[in-house]
Scaffold this motif. Sequence first.
Motif, PDB file in Angstrom:
ATOM      1  N   SER A  51      -0.773  -2.506  16.493  1.00 24.93           N
ATOM      2  CA  SER A  51       0.413  -1.731  16.840  1.00 24.93           C
ATOM      3  C   SER A  51       1.582  -2.367  16.096  1.00 24.93           C
ATOM      4  O   SER A  51       1.420  -3.402  15.455  1.00 24.93           O
ATOM      5  N   LEU A  52       2.726  -1.751  16.191  1.00 19.03           N
ATOM      6  CA  LEU A  52       3.909  -2.342  15.578  1.00 19.03           C
ATOM      7  C   LEU A  52       4.506  -3.371  16.536  1.00 19.03           C
ATOM      8  O   LEU A  52       4.332  -3.264  17.754  1.00 19.03           O
ATOM      9  N   PRO A  53       5.231  -4.353  16.012  1.00 19.02           N
ATOM     10  CA  PRO A  53       5.882  -5.321  16.896  1.00 19.02           C
ATOM     11  C   PRO A  53       7.005  -4.657  17.702  1.00 19.02           C
ATOM     12  O   PRO A  53       7.338  -3.487  17.470  1.00 19.02           O
ATOM     13  N   GLY A  54       7.604  -5.404  18.602  1.00 18.27           N
ATOM     14  CA  GLY A  54       8.588  -4.878  19.545  1.00 18.27           C
ATOM     15  C   GLY A  54       9.803  -4.173  18.964  1.00 18.27           C
ATOM     16  O   GLY A  54      10.320  -3.232  19.574  1.00 18.27           O
ATOM     17  N   ARG A  55      10.272  -4.580  17.792  1.00 18.69           N
ATOM     18  CA  ARG A  55      11.458  -3.967  17.171  1.00 18.69           C
ATOM     19  C   ARG A  55      11.149  -3.518  15.743  1.00 18.69           C
ATOM     20  O   ARG A  55      11.672  -4.076  14.782  1.00 18.69           O
ATOM     21  N   PRO A  56      10.343  -2.504  15.592  1.00 19.43           N
ATOM     22  CA  PRO A  56      10.029  -2.073  14.227  1.00 19.43           C
ATOM     23  C   PRO A  56      11.233  -1.382  13.583  1.00 19.43           C
ATOM     24  O   PRO A  56      11.973  -0.669  14.263  1.00 19.43           O
ATOM     25  N   PRO A  57      11.456  -1.586  12.307  1.00 20.63           N
ATOM     26  CA  PRO A  57      12.513  -0.848  11.616  1.00 20.63           C
ATOM     27  C   PRO A  57      12.242   0.659  11.696  1.00 20.63           C
ATOM     28  O   PRO A  57      11.083   1.093  11.731  1.00 20.63           O
ATOM     29  N   ALA A  62       9.185   6.171  11.016  1.00 18.88           N
ATOM     30  CA  ALA A  62       9.348   7.430  10.291  1.00 18.88           C
ATOM     31  C   ALA A  62       8.199   7.660   9.313  1.00 18.88           C
ATOM     32  O   ALA A  62       7.784   8.800   9.093  1.00 18.88           O
ATOM     33  N   GLU A  63       7.675   6.593   8.735  1.00 19.03           N
ATOM     34  CA  GLU A  63       6.551   6.699   7.803  1.00 19.03           C
ATOM     35  C   GLU A  63       5.204   6.772   8.509  1.00 19.03           C
ATOM     36  O   GLU A  63       4.166   6.901   7.855  1.00 19.03           O
ATOM     37  N   ALA A 128       3.971  -4.064   7.509  1.00 21.97           N
ATOM     38  CA  ALA A 128       3.528  -2.968   8.381  1.00 21.97           C
ATOM     39  C   ALA A 128       2.712  -2.014   7.517  1.00 21.97           C
ATOM     40  O   ALA A 128       2.969  -1.865   6.326  1.00 21.97           O
ATOM     41  N   TYR A 129       1.721  -1.375   8.140  1.00 25.89           N
ATOM     42  CA  TYR A 129       0.861  -0.473   7.377  1.00 25.89           C
ATOM     43  C   TYR A 129       0.276   0.579   8.303  1.00 25.89           C
ATOM     44  O   TYR A 129       0.412   0.501   9.522  1.00 25.89           O
ATOM     45  N   SER A 130      -0.380   1.546   7.718  1.00 21.38           N
ATOM     46  CA  SER A 130      -1.036   2.600   8.482  1.00 21.38           C
ATOM     47  C   SER A 130      -2.518   2.262   8.605  1.00 21.38           C
ATOM     48  O   SER A 130      -3.206   2.110   7.605  1.00 21.38           O
ATOM     49  N   ALA A 131      -2.982   2.121   9.842  1.00 18.56           N
ATOM     50  CA  ALA A 131      -4.391   1.805  10.103  1.00 18.56           C
ATOM     51  C   ALA A 131      -5.040   2.994  10.777  1.00 18.56           C
ATOM     52  O   ALA A 131      -4.456   3.618  11.664  1.00 18.56           O
ATOM     53  N   SER A 132      -6.248   3.321  10.346  1.00 19.05           N
ATOM     54  CA  SER A 132      -6.966   4.423  10.997  1.00 19.05           C
ATOM     55  C   SER A 132      -7.500   3.943  12.324  1.00 19.05           C
ATOM     56  O   SER A 132      -7.807   2.773  12.531  1.00 19.05           O
TER      57      SER A 132
END
Length: 135
Positions: A51-57, A62-63, A128-132
């Motif tokens: 998952s993303l961390p607590g304060r993702p940009p 958006a991406e 950060a990246y997109s994981a399936s």
Amino acid sequence: MDASDWLRLTDNPESLAPFCTRPPDLASFDLFSVHIDERDTGLTLGFALDSLPGRPPAEWTAEGLNAFEFFLTFEGIAHLHINGWSGSHADAVTLTAGASGGIRTEIRGDGLSASWDARRVRVLRTRAYSASRHE
């Protein structure tokens, strides 16, 4: 020492501050990479979060990015001990102030243990990246 106090032992604690409300517990991440470089007495650990961390940009969300990783690079490794590494999950990853100003690291899990002393440690390459997702 709290499980999240490890970041203050790094040379660059500000590296995760933009993304995290507090330093993360390393055991909450997947330890997916261990690279030992005997030429430079160095060791690098790769940590991933599904998952993303607590304060993702804002641009990350958006991406559609949904995972996060970073690496810890240890320099001046001594007293390296690894026992029973079998791809098991690390239940505990701790960094503490060691003797003579260094950093003591210990990893424990079901059927695995590792420990070493290092002269210094730093956070390297956050991403950060997109994981399936597989269900």
